[in-house]
Design a protein around this motif. Structure first.
Motif, PDB file in Angstrom:
ATOM      1  N   LEU A 121       0.838  -1.201   0.000  1.00 57.10           N
ATOM      2  CA  LEU A 121       0.000   0.000   0.000  1.00 57.10           C
ATOM      3  C   LEU A 121       0.870   1.246   0.000  1.00 57.10           C
ATOM      4  N   ASP A 122       0.335   2.322  -0.555  1.00 58.00           N
ATOM      5  CA  ASP A 122       1.041   3.605  -0.558  1.00 58.00           C
ATOM      6  C   ASP A 122       0.042   4.738  -0.671  1.00 58.00           C
ATOM      7  N   GLY A 123       0.484   5.938  -0.274  1.00 54.96           N
ATOM      8  CA  GLY A 123      -0.320   7.132  -0.478  1.00 54.96           C
ATOM      9  C   GLY A 123      -1.367   7.392   0.589  1.00 54.96           C
ATOM     10  N   PHE A 124      -1.214   6.791   1.767  1.00 56.58           N
ATOM     11  CA  PHE A 124      -2.172   6.999   2.846  1.00 56.58           C
ATOM     12  C   PHE A 124      -1.562   7.850   3.956  1.00 56.58           C
ATOM     13  N   ASP A 125      -2.433   8.571   4.655  1.00 53.51           N
ATOM     14  CA  ASP A 125      -1.987   9.363   5.812  1.00 53.51           C
ATOM     15  C   ASP A 125      -2.012   8.537   7.089  1.00 53.51           C
ATOM     16  N   ARG A 126      -3.030   7.689   7.211  1.00 51.57           N
ATOM     17  CA  ARG A 126      -3.222   6.908   8.446  1.00 51.57           C
ATOM     18  C   ARG A 126      -3.543   5.453   8.123  1.00 51.57           C
ATOM     19  N   ALA A 127      -3.102   4.582   9.021  1.00 47.62           N
ATOM     20  CA  ALA A 127      -3.489   3.172   8.958  1.00 47.62           C
ATOM     21  C   ALA A 127      -4.288   2.860  10.210  1.00 47.62           C
ATOM     22  N   ILE A 128      -5.435   2.215  10.030  1.00 41.25           N
ATOM     23  CA  ILE A 128      -6.274   1.799  11.162  1.00 41.25           C
ATOM     24  C   ILE A 128      -6.277   0.278  11.199  1.00 41.25           C
ATOM     25  N   ILE A 129      -5.934  -0.285  12.341  1.00 45.09           N
ATOM     26  CA  ILE A 129      -5.892  -1.739  12.496  1.00 45.09           C
ATOM     27  C   ILE A 129      -7.169  -2.198  13.194  1.00 45.09           C
ATOM     28  N   MET A 130      -7.896  -3.117  12.539  1.00 47.19           N
ATOM     29  CA  MET A 130      -9.146  -3.631  13.083  1.00 47.19           C
ATOM     30  C   MET A 130      -9.082  -5.153  13.190  1.00 47.19           C
ATOM     31  N   ASP A 131      -9.843  -5.695  14.131  1.00 44.46           N
ATOM     32  CA  ASP A 131     -10.032  -7.145  14.191  1.00 44.46           C
ATOM     33  C   ASP A 131     -11.193  -7.516  13.281  1.00 44.46           C
ATOM     34  N   ALA A 132     -11.223  -8.787  12.862  1.00 38.44           N
ATOM     35  CA  ALA A 132     -12.217  -9.227  11.878  1.00 38.44           C
ATOM     36  C   ALA A 132     -13.655  -9.133  12.374  1.00 38.44           C
ATOM     37  N   ASP A 133     -13.862  -9.104  13.691  1.00 42.06           N
ATOM     38  CA  ASP A 133     -15.220  -9.051  14.229  1.00 42.06           C
ATOM     39  C   ASP A 133     -15.642  -7.635  14.627  1.00 42.06           C
ATOM     40  N   ASN A 134     -14.788  -6.646  14.405  1.00 44.19           N
ATOM     41  CA  ASN A 134     -15.076  -5.281  14.846  1.00 44.19           C
ATOM     42  C   ASN A 134     -16.073  -4.572  13.939  1.00 44.19           C
ATOM     43  N   VAL A 135     -16.989  -3.827  14.547  1.00 44.98           N
ATOM     44  CA  VAL A 135     -17.870  -2.913  13.816  1.00 44.98           C
ATOM     45  C   VAL A 135     -17.806  -1.561  14.509  1.00 44.98           C
ATOM     46  N   THR A 136     -18.222  -0.524  13.796  1.00 43.78           N
ATOM     47  CA  THR A 136     -18.138   0.831  14.332  1.00 43.78           C
ATOM     48  C   THR A 136     -19.411   1.601  13.996  1.00 43.78           C
ATOM     49  N   ASP A 137     -19.509   2.803  14.559  1.00 46.78           N
ATOM     50  CA  ASP A 137     -20.584   3.714  14.181  1.00 46.78           C
ATOM     51  C   ASP A 137     -20.262   4.330  12.821  1.00 46.78           C
ATOM     52  N   THR A 138     -21.279   4.836  12.139  1.00 53.41           N
ATOM     53  CA  THR A 138     -21.075   5.353  10.780  1.00 53.41           C
ATOM     54  C   THR A 138     -20.234   6.626  10.745  1.00 53.41           C
ATOM     55  N   ASP A 139     -20.097   7.317  11.876  1.00 56.31           N
ATOM     56  CA  ASP A 139     -19.269   8.530  11.899  1.00 56.31           C
ATOM     57  C   ASP A 139     -17.877   8.257  12.456  1.00 56.31           C
ATOM     58  N   PHE A 140     -17.496   6.986  12.533  1.00 53.45           N
ATOM     59  CA  PHE A 140     -16.212   6.596  13.126  1.00 53.45           C
ATOM     60  C   PHE A 140     -15.043   7.301  12.440  1.00 53.45           C
TER      61      PHE A 140
END
Length: 391
Positions: A121-140
């Motif tokens: 991967l290239d060209g990103f400002d941030r990397a977010i690491i998630m587990d396979a079972d994680n969900v978030t709110d839509t404004d995360f």
């Protein structure tokens, strides 16, 4: 007999120091931290990485949920690293608007999957690491974008998404206690937050540079050690949630916690091995104290044993242990968020002794893992639950 009294005093002092240390951070967590005002908010580009090892049961639901973000679609990419997943799962994922990497590591480790993704991967400002079972709110992502304008690393608030068994309830409570002590309390006095394996946000280039330094299944602790060594502050957002499936069965909890205790022992050995007096800073010192392999379950057991022994042999000696037990219980009750004091919580109190025994068993198993030099990563089985809707 004098030797026994001296040993009693030594054990009491050690246990009291750990109890007082935790109480200090619990009290620090009770105060609200003032948020820094930001004049201009840049729209950052995010790589959201799901490292999925045999996660066929949950990965599709998590990806579908994350695709509902209200953040600009051209500013984030969901990346799934599929390791030993079924062809049907990979086919379904390939039809989604995501980046899919299919790997087949001989010795699967989460850090290998993350490193593989970062290398491609290239060209990103941030990397977010998630587990396979994680969900978030839509404004995360919108809120993460605002929270990371001036910090290099941030840990989001991971919390339970299921309460289907008493084990899951207590697993969630344990995590919230850790959030209070090791994250919110620390950040409120200017120390780095502990990482927790998912819901972690990194400066993309920093993570790409350092991820390959991780060599074990305890990659979050290894990253913590590197961050502490380099004096990089880890922030914590208590109000940005990542919903995580909690362990529903006691046998799985024992296996999971044995791996976690092993990770703590590894982290302590690594930070001591790489100890450099010239790089000492408050967060580095705090990590050393935090990772001393003397977990709260063992401390509870020690207090109970001393109370039982001295109550029979010489009751006046036991009084200080009774006081310490009271302080310890108050500390953890203060650490539990008020919203968790529900009917389910009180009805599951009866299961607490059984949970303590299970945690002690997991600690013993972690010692066995260390002796056997067992460095395998054993993923936690999931049970799909539909009880909560987020976003």
């Amino acid at each position: 007999m004098s030797l026994i009294f001296k040993l009693d005093i030594l054990l009491f002092i050690i246990t009291a120091i750990f109890t007082g240390y935790n109480l200090f951070f619990v009290l620090a967590a009770l105060f609200r931290q003032r948020k820094k005002e930001i004049n201009h908010v840049d729209t950052q580009n995010f790589a959201v990485i799901f490292a999925a090892y045999k996660e066929d049961r949950v990965i599709k639901e998590s990806v579908e949920s994350f695709l509902k973000q209200n953040y600009p679609q051209d500013k984030y990419t969901i990346v799934v690293v599929s390791d030993h997943m079924e062809e049907a799962t990979n086919l379904a994922l390939s039809q989604m608007p995501i980046t899919l990497f299919v790997v087949d590591f001989k010795d699967s480790m989460k850090h290998k999957s993350i490193s593989y993704a970062l290398d491609h991967l290239d060209g990103f400002d941030r990397a977010i690491i998630m587990d396979a079972d994680n969900v978030t709110d839509t404004d995360f992502l919108t809120r993460i974008n605002e929270a990371t304008q001036t910090v290099k690393v941030l840990q989001a608030h991971r919390t339970q998404k299921n309460k289907n068994t008493s084990v899951a309830i207590w697993d969630g409570i344990s995590e919230e206690i850790n959030n209070t002590i090791f994250r919110k309390g620390r950040v409120n006095i200017g120390l780095s937050s502990a990482l927790i394996g998912s819901g972690m946000v990194f400066d993309f280039e920093w993570l790409k540079k350092h991820m390959h330094e991780c060599k074990t299944f305890a990659e979050d602790k290894e990253l913590e050690a590197i961050l502490a060594r380099d004096n990089v502050f880890v922030d914590y957002s208590d109000d940005i949630y990542v919903y995580d499936e909690k362990t529903a069965r006691q046998d799985i909890l024992i296996r999971q916690r044995s791996r976690w205790f092993h990770a703590q022992i590894l982290a302590f050995s690594l930070i001591i091995k790489d100890f450099n007096p010239r790089k000492l800073n408050p967060s580095y010192i705090d990590k050393i104290i935090q990772w001393i392999p003397f977990p709260r379950t063992v401390r509870f057991l020690l207090i109970f044993l001393m109370i039982l022994f001295w109550s029979v042999v010489a009751f006046p000696v036991a009084i200080k242990w009774y006081i310490l037990l009271f302080v310890k219980i108050v500390t953890y009750f203060l650490a539990i968020p008020r919203k968790m004091y529900t009917r389910d919580f009180w009805s599951s109190i009866i299961q607490l002794p059984s949970m303590m025994i299970a945690l002690l068993r997991s600690y013993v198993e972690s010692i066995c893992r260390v002796k056997k030099k067992d460095m395998r990563f054993n993923n936690t089985p999931h049970h799909i639950t539909k009880e909560n809707n987020h976003g």
